[in-house]
Design a protein around this motif. Structure first.
Motif, PDB file in Angstrom:
ATOM      1  N   TYR A 197     -15.457 -35.660  35.218  1.00 58.15           N
ATOM      2  CA  TYR A 197     -14.339 -36.471  34.724  1.00 58.15           C
ATOM      3  C   TYR A 197     -14.510 -37.922  35.157  1.00 58.15           C
ATOM      4  O   TYR A 197     -14.888 -38.188  36.303  1.00 58.15           O
ATOM      5  N   PHE A 204      -5.935 -37.960  32.996  1.00 62.85           N
ATOM      6  CA  PHE A 204      -7.264 -38.446  32.646  1.00 62.85           C
ATOM      7  C   PHE A 204      -7.260 -39.977  32.500  1.00 62.85           C
ATOM      8  O   PHE A 204      -6.244 -40.638  32.671  1.00 62.85           O
ATOM      9  N   TYR A 208     -10.634 -40.468  27.731  1.00 64.84           N
ATOM     10  CA  TYR A 208     -10.353 -39.112  27.228  1.00 64.84           C
ATOM     11  C   TYR A 208      -9.740 -39.163  25.833  1.00 64.84           C
ATOM     12  O   TYR A 208     -10.121 -38.399  24.935  1.00 64.84           O
ATOM     13  N   ASP A 214     -14.407 -35.512  29.064  1.00 67.51           N
ATOM     14  CA  ASP A 214     -14.062 -34.092  29.006  1.00 67.51           C
ATOM     15  C   ASP A 214     -13.927 -33.618  27.553  1.00 67.51           C
ATOM     16  O   ASP A 214     -12.986 -32.920  27.183  1.00 67.51           O
TER      17      ASP A 214
END
Length: 456
Positions: A197, A204, A208, A214
């Motif tokens: 990540y 996040f 993202y 991810d």
């Protein structure tokens, strides 16, 4: 050990009942081995218990008369041998028990199941109804995980149920060609940027929501570690995790079709290299480069456009501190029909499609610190700040910013996030999209988010 044996029998039964791809002959053989070993182990333990020295045995003057007697297992009457005479037999049986336990440990591992149940509290300053109610607290997720090996084949899968939709998170089978090379086939994590990540919190980073953190797609991936100093990823993804291009009910952010936006991701190549440096105990630095390229198929024109992304990153651990830096450039060049702007593309996840700038530069700066906490059931805490700046390179656009400040807390099987999310022109933080010059472009929005999960 008995619990382990019972679990092995249960798991092997579950595999026979639930997997269409499981090699049944091998599993049946494992079952027979487990049952036979259980029987042998029980018999040896019974004999061992019989031969253990009896502190309340016969008086010392009777031992000479029975020195040559060897009682049968389960015979608690009559004379017993002296401790000196029976000690070698006890040691031999103990070695047999240990040998059987070692044989059990060498059996192929079974499939392990786990999951999570998470609750979420959210207060949003841009939602009047939510503010009137002083936030909302509800079930956020229930998930099931399966992981393990059958023979030499690796399995790793996760299915999730959210409030409004259900979706696959990942699901792949793999094989270790050597200690340095693993192959994965199925829905697997796209190797791009900081892994796993480029953030620390539940929310996040901004990458993202752009589809560069991810992200999970369907294809084949190889993880190559030629030495402890390098890791390489090579991957080809035929399409996102769902071939249904209009489905916005998914976990990963991908191009989704709807209205005059009819673009879908196809035929994606990913290359990633990372150098691992060590400067002593708990002081490491990972430096990496990532490249992604693929097609954009338009379902109206039936033509395929291009897209690419490149990133450079640094991920440093300095004792309790972690620092993440990443610079990213992406471009989407779709083949839209006349009248449809190429400046924005439609992406989506969690049931919500939205428009984002087709070209942008992205900067991520994240910092976190582990705190030594031991308070009641609390055994760990990490506090962090994750910052993302998105500068669009298209007409009629505006910058987007996301900043997440918070702490994560662990206590047994409980893992909780306490996040304050501030966003400017940022989707899922009060904005109308990402990079759009819309009505909310110049306004900061924020939300308090508390996620409490029980992981098993």
């Amino acid at each position: 050990m008995s619990v382990v044996l019972v679990a092995l029998i249960f798991w092997s039964d579950s595999l026979l009942a639930s997997s269409d791809h499981a090699p049944s002959d091998e599993i049946e053989q494992i079952q027979r081995q487990v049952i036979e070993l259980q029987q042998q182990l029980d018999q040896l333990r019974e004999r061992l218990a019989t031969l253990e020295p009896d502190e309340q045995g016969e008086a010392a003057d009777n031992t000479d008369a029975v020195a040559g007697a060897t009682p049968e297992a389960g015979d608690h009457g009559g004379a017993e041998t002296s401790s000196a005479t029976r000690q070698p037999t006890v040691d031999a049986l103990a070695e047999d028990v240990a040998g059987l336990e070692d044989r059990l440990d060498e059996l192929p591992p079974a499939i392990e199941f786990g999951g999570a149940l998470r609750l979420n509290y959210a207060w949003r300053d841009y939602d009047d109804v939510n503010k009137d109610r002083v936030g909302d607290f509800e079930l956020e997720l229930f998930r099931i995980n399966a992981r393990g090996t059958v023979g030499d084949v690796i399995l790793d899968a996760e299915w999730r149920r959210y409030n409004d939709f259900q979706a696959i998170h990942h699901g792949w089978v793999g094989y270790d060609f050597s200690d340095r090379l693993q192959g994965q086939l199925g829905i697997t994590q796209v190797p791009f940027g900081i892994l796993p990540y480029a953030s620390h919190g539940f929310w996040f980073g901004g990458t993202y929501y752009l589809g560069f953190e991810d992200d999970y797609d369907t294809g084949i991936k190889f993880v190559h570690t030629p030495s402890d100093d390098w890791t390489f990823h090579y991957a080809f993804f035929k399409n996102p995790e769902y071939a249904s291009d209009s489905r916005a009910g998914r976990y990963s952010f991908d191009l989704v079709t709807g209205g005059d936006q009819q673009n879908a991701e196809v035929n994606q190549l990913n290359l990633r290299a990372e150098r691992h440096l060590s400067f002593g105990a708990n002081r490491t630095l990972d430096l990496g480069l990532s490249y992604e390229a693929g097609g954009i198929y338009n379902e109206i024109t039936r033509e395929t456009g291009d897209r690419f992304a490149v990133a450079a990153h640094a991920d440093a651990n300095l004792g309790p501190w972690n620092l993440q830096l990443q610079g990213l450039r992406y471009e989407f060049d779709p083949e839209n029909p006349d009248g449809v702007s190429d400046a924005f593309v439609q992406t989506g996840a969690f049931g919500f499609p939205f428009l984002m700038a087709a070209k942008a530069d992205v900067l991520s700066v994240n910092v976190a610190r582990d705190l030594p906490v031991q308070f009641g059931p609390i055994t760990g805490m990490t506090c962090y700040n994750d910052f993302t700046y998105i500068h669009p390179d298209v007409r009629n656009s505006a910058d987007s910013i996301q900043n997440v400040t918070g702490c994560s807390v662990s206590a047994g099987g409980i893992f909780a996030y306490f996040d304050w999310i501030a966003g400017k022109n940022m989707w899922f933080a009060g904005g109308d999209g990402i990079g759009r010059n819309a009505a909310t472009a110049g306004k900061w929005r924020s939300r308090l988010n508390v996620n409490i999960g029980f992981y098993f």
